[in-house]
Design a protein around this motif. Structure first.
Motif, short mmCIF file in Angstrom:
data_model
loop_
_atom_site.label_atom_id
_atom_site.label_comp_id
_atom_site.label_asym_id
_atom_site.label_seq_id
_atom_site.Cartn_x
_atom_site.Cartn_y
_atom_site.Cartn_z
N LEU A 194 0.86 -1.18 0.00
CA LEU A 194 0.00 0.00 0.00
C LEU A 194 0.90 1.23 0.00
CD1 LEU A 194 -2.64 -1.08 2.69
CD2 LEU A 194 -2.70 -1.43 0.21
N VAL A 195 0.71 2.08 -1.00
CA VAL A 195 1.54 3.26 -1.17
C VAL A 195 0.72 4.50 -0.84
CG1 VAL A 195 2.94 4.58 -2.80
CG2 VAL A 195 2.87 2.08 -2.96
N ARG A 196 1.29 5.38 -0.04
CA ARG A 196 0.57 6.60 0.38
C ARG A 196 0.45 7.57 -0.79
NH1 ARG A 196 3.87 5.80 4.98
NH2 ARG A 196 5.41 7.19 4.06
N PRO A 217 10.74 3.91 -1.90
CA PRO A 217 10.34 3.02 -0.80
C PRO A 217 9.75 3.74 0.40
CG PRO A 217 12.43 2.31 -1.71
CD PRO A 217 12.11 3.61 -2.37
N GLY A 218 10.14 5.00 0.62
CA GLY A 218 9.59 5.75 1.74
C GLY A 218 8.11 6.03 1.62
N ASN A 219 7.55 5.91 0.41
CA ASN A 219 6.12 6.11 0.22
C ASN A 219 5.31 4.86 0.56
OD1 ASN A 219 7.16 7.80 -2.69
ND2 ASN A 219 6.28 8.83 -0.91
N VAL A 220 5.99 3.73 0.75
CA VAL A 220 5.28 2.48 1.02
C VAL A 220 4.84 2.45 2.47
CG1 VAL A 220 5.41 -0.04 1.01
CG2 VAL A 220 6.57 1.28 -0.79
N ASP A 221 3.55 2.49 2.69
CA ASP A 221 3.00 2.52 4.05
C ASP A 221 2.89 1.12 4.65
OD1 ASP A 221 1.20 4.21 6.10
OD2 ASP A 221 0.26 2.26 5.76
N THR A 222 2.41 0.17 3.85
CA THR A 222 2.11 -1.17 4.36
C THR A 222 2.60 -2.22 3.38
OG1 THR A 222 0.13 -0.34 5.49
CG2 THR A 222 0.26 -2.72 5.13
N VAL A 223 3.17 -3.29 3.92
CA VAL A 223 3.58 -4.44 3.11
C VAL A 223 2.99 -5.70 3.72
CG1 VAL A 223 5.50 -5.85 2.27
CG2 VAL A 223 5.74 -3.36 2.37
N ILE A 224 2.30 -6.48 2.91
CA ILE A 224 1.72 -7.76 3.34
C ILE A 224 2.34 -8.85 2.48
CG2 ILE A 224 -0.39 -9.09 3.67
CD1 ILE A 224 -1.91 -6.42 3.77
N VAL A 225 2.93 -9.84 3.09
CA VAL A 225 3.57 -10.95 2.37
C VAL A 225 2.91 -12.25 2.81
CG1 VAL A 225 5.70 -12.18 1.91
CG2 VAL A 225 5.76 -9.71 2.25
N GLY A 226 2.27 -12.91 1.89
CA GLY A 226 1.59 -14.15 2.23
C GLY A 226 0.54 -13.97 3.31
N GLY A 227 -0.09 -12.80 3.32
CA GLY A 227 -1.12 -12.50 4.30
C GLY A 227 -0.60 -11.99 5.62
#
Length: 257
Positions: A194-196, A217-227
């Motif tokens: 999820l990117v802001r 990469p600093g704009n990336v708020d959330t990372v989900i890997v395999g749930g």
């Protein structure tokens, strides 16, 4: 879902022993894992890696060529015919003087491009940067071609949105994982970023274009890997960055003496 898999990195047939390479590819196929090799640093033709693998009966959809700047149009057609892949590392190719990434040749001959960083100790390791490099390099070449014909560039042959699959669906296919990752579909692994879009460099405009042209990469708020949530509100979770930083510093000191 396992997050670490196995792949085979073999040698370049343009400069190495084909017998060893054939053994590597044979073992990879027994294990049903993908193969990568770095090739195409000079003009291809009869001695280019795709041609050599094709003549040896080794070219297949489990092969990814990294770089390929020197491959001929015929070699890109061979790659496409066998369902193989090319991963362009545009930033390091520029740094190493390997010539411009062969994006136009890939697209014109049916190859689905992907991108990579190659040497993360020498260039940016984030794929936003690599997408930007490959897009802007091609735009430079398009301008140059138009100017050589006494024209100005009237339209863009490749738009920012067009290169996003190079880091998603195309990349998943090159890893033989298109049934698990690369897109958001029922039954696939839940890998999401999820990117802001409210960050100053991310508005206003087409979000897909901004991902390629502006994001980092600093704009990336959330990372989900395999749930599993690995980053939230811009902060990595369950990672001791201080310990990793100390280990990296010690490793560098030991390496450089």
């Amino acid at each position: 879902e396992e997050l670490i898999g196995l792949a085979m990195a073999t040698q370049n047939p343009e400069t190495s022993d084909m017998g060893r390479i054939a053994d590597d590819i044979g073992l990879a196929r027994e294990l049903e894992i993908p193969v990568t090799l770095h090739a195409g640093f000079a003009a291809g033709g009869a001695s280019g890696a795709p041609t050599l693998l094709h003549h040896a009966g080794l070219l297949g959809d489990d092969i990814t060529f990294v770089h390929g700047n020197g491959f001929t149009e015929h070699e890109f057609r061979l790659i496409a015919e066998h369902g193989a892949h090319v991963s362009s590392s545009p930033e390091v190719e520029m740094q190493m003087g390997l010539d411009a990434s062969p994006l136009r040749a890939m697209l014109d001959n049916g190859v689905a491009p992907t991108v990579s960083a190659d040497i993360v100790s020498a260039v940016s390791c984030d794929l936003f940067t690599q997408l930007r490099f490959i897009l802007q390099t091609q735009r430079m070449l398009d301008h140059r071609e138009a100017q050589a014909n006494g024209l100005s560039l009237e339209s863009l042959s490749i738009k920012a949105r067009d290169v996003l699959p190079y880091a998603t669906t195309h990349a998943a296919a090159s890893l033989l994982m298109e049934d698990r990752i690369g897109s958001l579909e029922p039954g696939k692994q839940a890998d999401v970023i999820l990117v802001r879009t409210q960050d100053p460099n991310m508005f206003p405009g087409d979000p897909a274009a901004l991902l390629v042209q502006s994001s980092h990469p600093g704009n990336v708020d959330t990372v989900i890997v395999g749930g599993r949530v690995m980053k939230r509100h811009g902060e990595l979770l369950n990672v001791d960055l201080d310990a990793l930083r100390d280990r990296a510093i010690r490793a560098r000191q030991e390496l450089l003496g």
